[in-house]
Design a protein around this motif. Structure first.
Motif, PDB file in Angstrom:
ATOM      1  N   LEU B  19       0.843  -1.210   0.000  1.00  0.00           N
ATOM      2  CA  LEU B  19       0.000   0.000   0.000  1.00  0.00           C
ATOM      3  C   LEU B  19       0.875   1.256   0.000  1.00  0.00           C
ATOM      4  O   LEU B  19       0.661   2.185  -0.789  1.00  0.00           O
ATOM      5  N   GLY B  21       4.002   1.384  -0.948  1.00  0.00           N
ATOM      6  CA  GLY B  21       4.735   1.392  -2.215  1.00  0.00           C
ATOM      7  C   GLY B  21       3.915   2.037  -3.320  1.00  0.00           C
ATOM      8  O   GLY B  21       4.433   2.824  -4.122  1.00  0.00           O
ATOM      9  N   GLY B  22       2.626   1.730  -3.351  1.00  0.00           N
ATOM     10  CA  GLY B  22       1.733   2.327  -4.352  1.00  0.00           C
ATOM     11  C   GLY B  22       1.641   3.836  -4.176  1.00  0.00           C
ATOM     12  O   GLY B  22       1.630   4.591  -5.152  1.00  0.00           O
ATOM     13  N   MET B  23       1.609   4.284  -2.906  1.00  0.00           N
ATOM     14  CA  MET B  23       1.544   5.729  -2.643  1.00  0.00           C
ATOM     15  C   MET B  23       2.836   6.410  -3.096  1.00  0.00           C
ATOM     16  O   MET B  23       2.815   7.498  -3.673  1.00  0.00           O
ATOM     17  N   VAL B  24       3.970   5.769  -2.845  1.00  0.00           N
ATOM     18  CA  VAL B  24       5.255   6.341  -3.261  1.00  0.00           C
ATOM     19  C   VAL B  24       5.317   6.445  -4.785  1.00  0.00           C
ATOM     20  O   VAL B  24       5.742   7.460  -5.345  1.00  0.00           O
ATOM     21  N   LEU B  25       4.839   5.383  -5.453  1.00  0.00           N
ATOM     22  CA  LEU B  25       4.962   5.329  -6.913  1.00  0.00           C
ATOM     23  C   LEU B  25       4.035   6.299  -7.638  1.00  0.00           C
ATOM     24  O   LEU B  25       4.431   6.932  -8.606  1.00  0.00           O
ATOM     25  N   GLU B  26       2.789   6.374  -7.179  1.00  0.00           N
ATOM     26  CA  GLU B  26       1.774   7.026  -8.023  1.00  0.00           C
ATOM     27  C   GLU B  26       1.131   8.269  -7.419  1.00  0.00           C
ATOM     28  O   GLU B  26       0.216   8.818  -8.029  1.00  0.00           O
ATOM     29  N   SER B  27       1.557   8.659  -6.221  1.00  0.00           N
ATOM     30  CA  SER B  27       0.924   9.862  -5.661  1.00  0.00           C
ATOM     31  C   SER B  27       2.013  10.851  -5.260  1.00  0.00           C
ATOM     32  O   SER B  27       3.201  10.551  -5.347  1.00  0.00           O
ATOM     33  N   ARG B  28       1.596  12.001  -4.796  1.00  0.00           N
ATOM     34  CA  ARG B  28       2.563  12.997  -4.327  1.00  0.00           C
ATOM     35  C   ARG B  28       2.878  12.788  -2.845  1.00  0.00           C
ATOM     36  O   ARG B  28       3.735  13.457  -2.291  1.00  0.00           O
ATOM     37  N   VAL B  30       4.673  11.025  -1.033  1.00  0.00           N
ATOM     38  CA  VAL B  30       5.818  10.107  -0.986  1.00  0.00           C
ATOM     39  C   VAL B  30       6.205   9.774   0.455  1.00  0.00           C
ATOM     40  O   VAL B  30       6.411   8.608   0.806  1.00  0.00           O
ATOM     41  N   TRP B  31       6.262  10.786   1.315  1.00  0.00           N
ATOM     42  CA  TRP B  31       6.697  10.537   2.705  1.00  0.00           C
ATOM     43  C   TRP B  31       5.672   9.703   3.463  1.00  0.00           C
ATOM     44  O   TRP B  31       6.034   8.835   4.252  1.00  0.00           O
TER      45      TRP B  31
END
Lengths: 258, 55
Positions: B19, B21-28, B30-31
Motif C-alpha cells: 500500500l 509502495g503504491g503511494m510512493v509510486l503514483e501519488s505525491r 511520498v513521505w
C-alpha cells in the motif's frame, strides 16, 4: 512533496516487483510442500483448488480474530463496500497500484464474511441478500472508477462493456434461481474477475513505472488489455449462463421435473 | 502447547508495504507512503522473529 524522478520510480517499481514475486512464490511453495492434497478446497477453471487453499490459509488468522471478537458477517460486508468505494475513487484518480491491492482486499473480505458466517452459524437470508447487493456495488464501482480513469480514450467503452457483462452475469444467475432453475456455470465468475483485475492493476502500474507506454496510447497498457479481456470474457460468460438457463426453462416446468 | 506462526502479522505487513509502495509510486504523498511502508516492514519482519509453524 514532489513525486519521485522517473528513474528512481522505475528502480523502486522493479524492487517492489521483485519483493512481491519473491514473497508470494516462496509462500506458495512452502504451502504446497506442507499441503500436497488440496482437492477439498473447491475451485474453478481459472482459480484451482491449490490457489484457493493457499488463499484460505492466508486469511485464516483474520477469520480467527473476527470469530473471537464476535464480529457480525454483515459488518464485514459493509467493510467490503467501504473498501469498494475507495477502489472506485483510487482508480478514478489514477492510483492504479493501490486500486488493485484494495480490490484484492475487497474480494478477500467477500470470502471472509461467508466463512465467518459459517463458522459462527450466523448466516441468514438477510445477510446473504445484503452480501449479494454489496458485491454488485463493489463490482460496479470499480469498473466505474476505471471508466473515469480512461475517460479520454476508447478504453472507456471497454470498461463500460465490462461493467455491463459483470452485472448481466450476476443477474442471469439471480433471475434463474428466482425461476427455479440452477446456474452454476460461468468461465469468469466474480472471484476470477477480482483476481484478474486486481493482479492486472498491480502489475500494470509497476510496468508503467518501469517501461512507460507507447506513444498515442493511454498509460497503463496492461490494465487496458485486461479491461478489454474482461469486457469480452464477462459478456461471453453472461451469454453462456443465459443459454444454460434457457435450455433448462425449455424443458418441463420445475414442479414436474423429477 | 499452542504455537503461533504470526502469519496474520506477515500478511498485514506485506499488505502495508505494498500500500505504501503504491503511494510512493503514483501519488505525491511520498513521505506518507514511506511511513506506511516502514510500518508494514516492521510488521513483516516481526512476524519472522520467533515464529513457529502450526502443527
Amino acid at each position: 512533496v514532489e513525486p519521485l524522478a522517473s528513474a528512481t520510480r522505475a528502480l523502486f517499481a522493479a524492487g517492489l516487483l521483485l519483493f512481491i514475486v519473491g514473497t508470494v512464490l516462496s509462500s506458495i511453495f512452502r504451502f504446497a510442500s506442507r499441503h500436497p492434497d488440496t482437492s477439498g478446497a473447491g475451485g474453478s477453471t481459472l482459480l484451482g483448488p491449490a490457489i484457493r487453499a493457499w488463499h484460505f490459509e492466508n486469511v485464516r488468522p483474520f477469520e480467527d480474530v473476527l470469530v473471537r471478537w464476535n464480529v457480525s458477517p454483515t459488518w464485514i460486508s459493509w467493510a467490503q463496500m467501504a473498501v469498494g468505494i475507495v477502489v472506485g475513487l483510487t482508480y478514478a484518480n489514477g492510483l492504479i497500484f493501490d486500486s488493485g491491492l484494495l480490490l484484492i482486499l475487497a474480494g478477500t473480505l467477500d470470502v471472509i464474511d461467508g466463512r465467518v458466517a459459517r463458522r459462527t452459524q450466523s448466516g441468514s437470508p438477510r445477510g446473504a441478500y445484503l452480501d449479494s447487493i454489496i458485491d454488485r456495488y463493489t463490482d460496479t464501482v470499480a469498473y466505474l472508477g476505471i471508466a473515469v480513469y480512461f475517460r479520454d480514450s476508447w478504453v472507456l467503452w471497454a470498461a463500460l462493456w465490462a461493467l455491463v457483462g459483470g452485472v448481466v452475469t450476476s443477474y442471469a444467475r439471480a433471475r434463474a434461481e428466482g425461476l427455479g432453475a440452477t446456474c452454476h456455470v460461468g468461465l469468469l465468475q466474480r472471484p476470477e474477475r477480482y483476481v484478474i483485475l486486481g493482479l492486472g492493476s498491480l502489475f500494470s502500474a509497476l510496468l508503467e513505472q518501469m517501461f512507460g507506454h507507447p506513444a498515442g496510447q493511454p498509460a497503463n497498457v496492461l490494465l487496458m488489455l485486461i479491461v478489454v479481456l474482461l469486457a469480452v470474457l464477462s459478456n461471453l460468460t453472461a451469454v453462456q449462463r443465459v443459454v444454460h438457463v434457457l435450455r433448462q426453462l425449455d424443458g418441463p416446468p420445475p414442479a414436474t421435473r423429477p | 502447547m499452542t504455537t503461533r506462526d504470526r502469519k496474520g502479522a506477515r500478511v498485514t505487513g506485506f499488505f502495508f508495504i505494498l500500500l505504501g509502495g503504491g503511494m510512493v509510486l503514483e501519488s505525491r504523498a511520498v513521505w506518507y507512503g514511506l511511513l506506511v511502508m516502514a510500518i508494514g516492514a516492521a510488521c513483516f519482519l516481526w512476524s519472522f522473529a520467533g515464529s513457529e509453524p502450526r502443527p
